[in-house]
Design an enzyme around this catalytic site. Structure first.
Site, short mmCIF file in Angstrom:
data_model
loop_
_atom_site.label_atom_id
_atom_site.label_comp_id
_atom_site.label_asym_id
_atom_site.label_seq_id
_atom_site.Cartn_x
_atom_site.Cartn_y
_atom_site.Cartn_z
N ASP A 103 0.85 -1.19 0.00
CA ASP A 103 0.00 0.00 0.00
C ASP A 103 0.88 1.25 0.00
O ASP A 103 1.79 1.37 0.83
CB ASP A 103 -0.92 0.00 1.23
CG ASP A 103 -1.85 1.19 1.24
OD1 ASP A 103 -2.86 1.15 0.53
OD2 ASP A 103 -1.56 2.17 1.97
N ASN A 111 -2.13 12.84 -3.79
CA ASN A 111 -3.01 13.35 -4.85
C ASN A 111 -3.46 14.78 -4.56
O ASN A 111 -3.50 15.63 -5.45
CB ASN A 111 -4.24 12.44 -5.00
CG ASN A 111 -4.01 11.31 -5.98
OD1 ASN A 111 -3.15 11.39 -6.84
ND2 ASN A 111 -4.78 10.26 -5.86
N HIS A 116 -3.88 14.68 -9.52
CA HIS A 116 -4.15 13.30 -9.92
C HIS A 116 -3.24 12.83 -11.05
O HIS A 116 -2.94 11.63 -11.13
CB HIS A 116 -5.62 13.15 -10.33
CG HIS A 116 -6.57 13.25 -9.17
ND1 HIS A 116 -6.80 12.20 -8.30
CD2 HIS A 116 -7.33 14.28 -8.72
CE1 HIS A 116 -7.66 12.56 -7.38
NE2 HIS A 116 -8.00 13.82 -7.60
N ASP A 120 -1.14 9.46 -10.85
CA ASP A 120 -1.12 8.37 -11.83
C ASP A 120 0.31 8.00 -12.20
O ASP A 120 0.66 6.81 -12.31
CB ASP A 120 -1.88 8.79 -13.09
CG ASP A 120 -3.38 8.89 -12.84
OD1 ASP A 120 -3.85 8.41 -11.79
OD2 ASP A 120 -4.08 9.47 -13.70
N GLU A 147 -4.50 2.37 -4.60
CA GLU A 147 -3.04 2.48 -4.43
C GLU A 147 -2.44 1.21 -3.84
O GLU A 147 -1.32 1.23 -3.33
CB GLU A 147 -2.70 3.68 -3.54
CG GLU A 147 -3.15 3.56 -2.09
CD GLU A 147 -4.58 4.04 -1.86
OE1 GLU A 147 -4.91 4.33 -0.70
OE2 GLU A 147 -5.35 4.14 -2.83
#
Length: 251
Positions: A103, A111, A116, A120, A147
């Site tokens: 994780d 973010n 964002h 990504d 994630e």
């Protein structure tokens, strides 16, 4: 097939005059064989080309269905399929299996801070890094969701599991991705929960995933940016899915 037909035609051309066939009949036969060969070869070629194109399109479609659209690695659907197949194989061959759940720490904060698009790119970088950490033919890396990532190690020894965990921590550190919004460190870090067990016919693969999830939860509870491995807990942990249900649900 075309070569065989050409050979037959050449043999007929060689033998025909010796048989003293009428010239018009001989010419007609030769013309018919040439036309038949050309027509048959064209039809078979088009059929073969169409069949191969359909095969390639089907392979491409299967590949697209199996891959995560963002990171390019295997997706959750393929993870579920793979872990079920690996579990059954491990029970038959009495081999150990490990599941690692990874994780990204404080990813929502990442973010919010960087946007964002940067998030990504971060997930893509982590996916590539994890793929390079599990390099054996039967090692499997997938995006588990959001994630979170998952790695399945078949025929895994304690030493190999420890080696992969060390590789992951080192490779994430080498990415050196700034994360000023993190509550853990100034760089991107991950928490890892690992379950390492010998499967049996009395257990289910869902329990193995549940144990890895318990280990990941413990890693987060201990402050993140760390690894927790659970093995002995496999025999005592009861979650309701951990044992096969032969009657009332387990508590």
């Amino acid at each position: 097939a075309l070569a065989a037909n050409v050979i037959v035609m050449l043999v007929y051309l060689a033998v025909g005059p010796a048989l003293q066939l009428p010239s018009h009949e001989f010419s007609y036969d030769v013309l018919a064989m040439v036309a038949t060969n050309l027509f048959g070869a064209s039809i078979v070629y088009m059929h073969e080309k169409t069949s191969r194109m359909r095969f390639l399109e089907a392979c491409l479609l299967r590949e697209m269905v199996a891959r995560d659209g963002l990171t390019g690695i295997q997706n959750r659907r393929m993870f579920d399929h793979h872990i079920q197949r690996v579990w059954q194989q491990a029970v038959r061959e009495e081999e150990r299996v490990a599941v690692l759940l990874i994780d990204v720490d404080c990813f929502k904060d990442y973010n919010d801070r960087y946007g964002h698009q940067a998030g990504d790119e971060c997930l893509r970088a982590v996916a590539v890094s994890l793929s390079q950490c599990a390099r054996r033919p039967l090692d499997f890396v997938a995006r588990y969701g959001g994630e979170e990532f998952a790695i399945v190690l078949y025929e895994a020894s304690r030493e190999y599991v420890a080696e992969v965990l060390t590789r992951i921590q080192r490779s994430i550190a080498e990415l050196n991705i700034p994360h000023e919004a993190s509550r853990v460190a100034g760089r991107l870090t991950v928490s890892i929960g690992a379950a390492f067990i010998l499967p049996s016919s009395q257990r289910t693969y869902e329990g193995l995933i549940q144990l890895a999830d318990e280990a990941l939860y413990a890693a987060k509870e201990q402050g993140r940016n760390r690894v927790v491995v659970m093995e002995a807990e496999y025999h005592t942990l009861r979650t309701g899915r951990f044992e096969k249900r032969h009657g009332p649900l387990a508590g």
